[in-house]
Design a protein around this motif. Structure first.
Motif, PDB file in Angstrom:
ATOM      1  N   TRP A 185      69.239 -13.980  40.841  1.00 47.60           N
ATOM      2  CA  TRP A 185      68.078 -13.722  41.695  1.00 47.60           C
ATOM      3  C   TRP A 185      66.919 -14.664  41.382  1.00 47.60           C
ATOM      4  O   TRP A 185      65.935 -14.718  42.134  1.00 47.60           O
ATOM      5  N   ARG A 189      66.786 -15.692  46.669  1.00 44.16           N
ATOM      6  CA  ARG A 189      66.235 -14.360  46.940  1.00 44.16           C
ATOM      7  C   ARG A 189      67.315 -13.393  47.426  1.00 44.16           C
ATOM      8  O   ARG A 189      67.123 -12.185  47.377  1.00 44.16           O
ATOM      9  N   HIS A 190      68.447 -13.955  47.849  1.00 46.38           N
ATOM     10  CA  HIS A 190      69.538 -13.122  48.360  1.00 46.38           C
ATOM     11  C   HIS A 190      70.893 -13.687  47.909  1.00 46.38           C
ATOM     12  O   HIS A 190      71.724 -14.064  48.745  1.00 46.38           O
ATOM     13  N   TYR A 193      73.960 -12.047  49.511  1.00 44.46           N
ATOM     14  CA  TYR A 193      74.272 -12.533  50.852  1.00 44.46           C
ATOM     15  C   TYR A 193      74.948 -13.902  50.791  1.00 44.46           C
ATOM     16  O   TYR A 193      75.879 -14.174  51.569  1.00 44.46           O
ATOM     17  N   ILE A 235      68.500 -11.123  56.121  1.00 48.32           N
ATOM     18  CA  ILE A 235      67.254 -11.481  55.449  1.00 48.32           C
ATOM     19  C   ILE A 235      65.997 -11.035  56.192  1.00 48.32           C
ATOM     20  O   ILE A 235      65.098 -10.450  55.568  1.00 48.32           O
ATOM     21  N   GLU A 239      63.389  -8.659  54.191  1.00 42.45           N
ATOM     22  CA  GLU A 239      62.187  -9.265  53.634  1.00 42.45           C
ATOM     23  C   GLU A 239      60.922  -8.626  54.218  1.00 42.45           C
ATOM     24  O   GLU A 239      59.907  -8.513  53.515  1.00 42.45           O
TER      25      GLU A 239
END
Length: 271
Positions: A185, A189-190, A193, A235, A239
């Protein structure tokens, strides 16, 4: 296989997904927990994809490659579906779908049904990629088949690691209200995914060959999944929810961390 057989399979896969996502809508309406939608979607894609992989051709028994792809699909589906199911058990509703329902107002049940049907038919290229990979015409397993297995296992392992790191971060009371910025991480941020997307690269690896023009259809799976994850249901709504709950902390995280592809953090990242 003839073009008619491919089109028949395409229609059958779509109808099966449509029926299963109708069941997802019924579960969501009965329980009020839209978190089960993603669980049912994952198991539905796995079930339909595995069934399509061993779809008999000309009355002959499924080939080794067909069984191989069916097993890959099952492993992916069971891992991800179980993870999403465990997550759904601990929540009252999925924030993303709850926000949609809030926007839809009194029309929420009908709009949710239509949304899930769009999700079902939009998933047809995903299961068709599995179908095309399983029915590649080469009689024996090739090096690229084994490479496809490695790609999918890499995706599953990376996604599992990202999920475990996030779970451990959230389990620490000292991290309440903070943003996970550790392990994978720190680079994305993902990352969960990203590695989910890697899983879908395995089917073109298996399907693409000069003697299989239908193999080009398998490229739609990673392209479509990238679009879903980065621009539609992945996302963006997540987010937005993180910005509402974490505010400036998440904005700072956005400024220094790649959204999707793992990259070295920009200046200001913490260990």
């Amino acid at each position: 296989m003839t073009i008619v057989e491919y089109l028949q399979a395409l229609l059958a896969l779509g109808l099966a997904l449509s029926l299963l996502m109708t069941m997802a809508w019924l579960v969501q309406q009965r329980t009020g927990n839209s978190g089960w939608v993603d669980t049912i979607w994952t198991f539905s894609v796995g079930l339909v994809g595995a069934a399509g992989a061993i779809w008999p051709v000309g009355g002959s028994a499924p080939s080794t490659r067909q069984w191989l792809v069916a097993v890959l699909v099952a492993v992916w589906s069971l891992r991800l579906g179980s993870h999403v199911a465990m997550r759904s058990r601990g929540i009252a509703d999925d924030p993303r779908y709850a926000e949609f329902a809030k926007q839809w107002g009194a029309a929420a049940p009908r709009r949710m049904f239509l949304f899930l049907q769009q999700q079902a038919w939009g998933s047809v290229p995903l299961v068709f990629a599995m179908f095309v990979a399983a029915h590649a015409p080469a009689p024996e397993l090739r090096l690229q088949d084994y490479l496809g297995v490695l790609v999918l296992l890499l995706g599953i392992a990376g996604e599992g690691l990202a999920d475990a790191q996030l779970k451990a971060f959230r389990a620490d009371p000292a991290n309440k209200g903070k943003v996970c910025d550790h392990g994978l991480w720190r680079w994305s941020r993902h990352p969960n995914y990203f590695f989910e997307w890697v899983c879908w690269l395995s089917y073109p690896v298996i399907a693409l060959s000069f003697d299989n023009p239908w193999g080009l259809a398998s490229l739609l799976a990673p392209l479509l999944m990238y679009w879903f994850l980065v621009h539609v249901t992945g996302i963006p709504p997540l987010e937005q929810q993180m910005l509402r709950s974490r505010g400036d902390r998440y904005r700072a995280y956005q400024a220094r961390t790649s959204a999707f592809f793992p990259l070295p953090p920009r200046d200001g990242a913490t260990a």
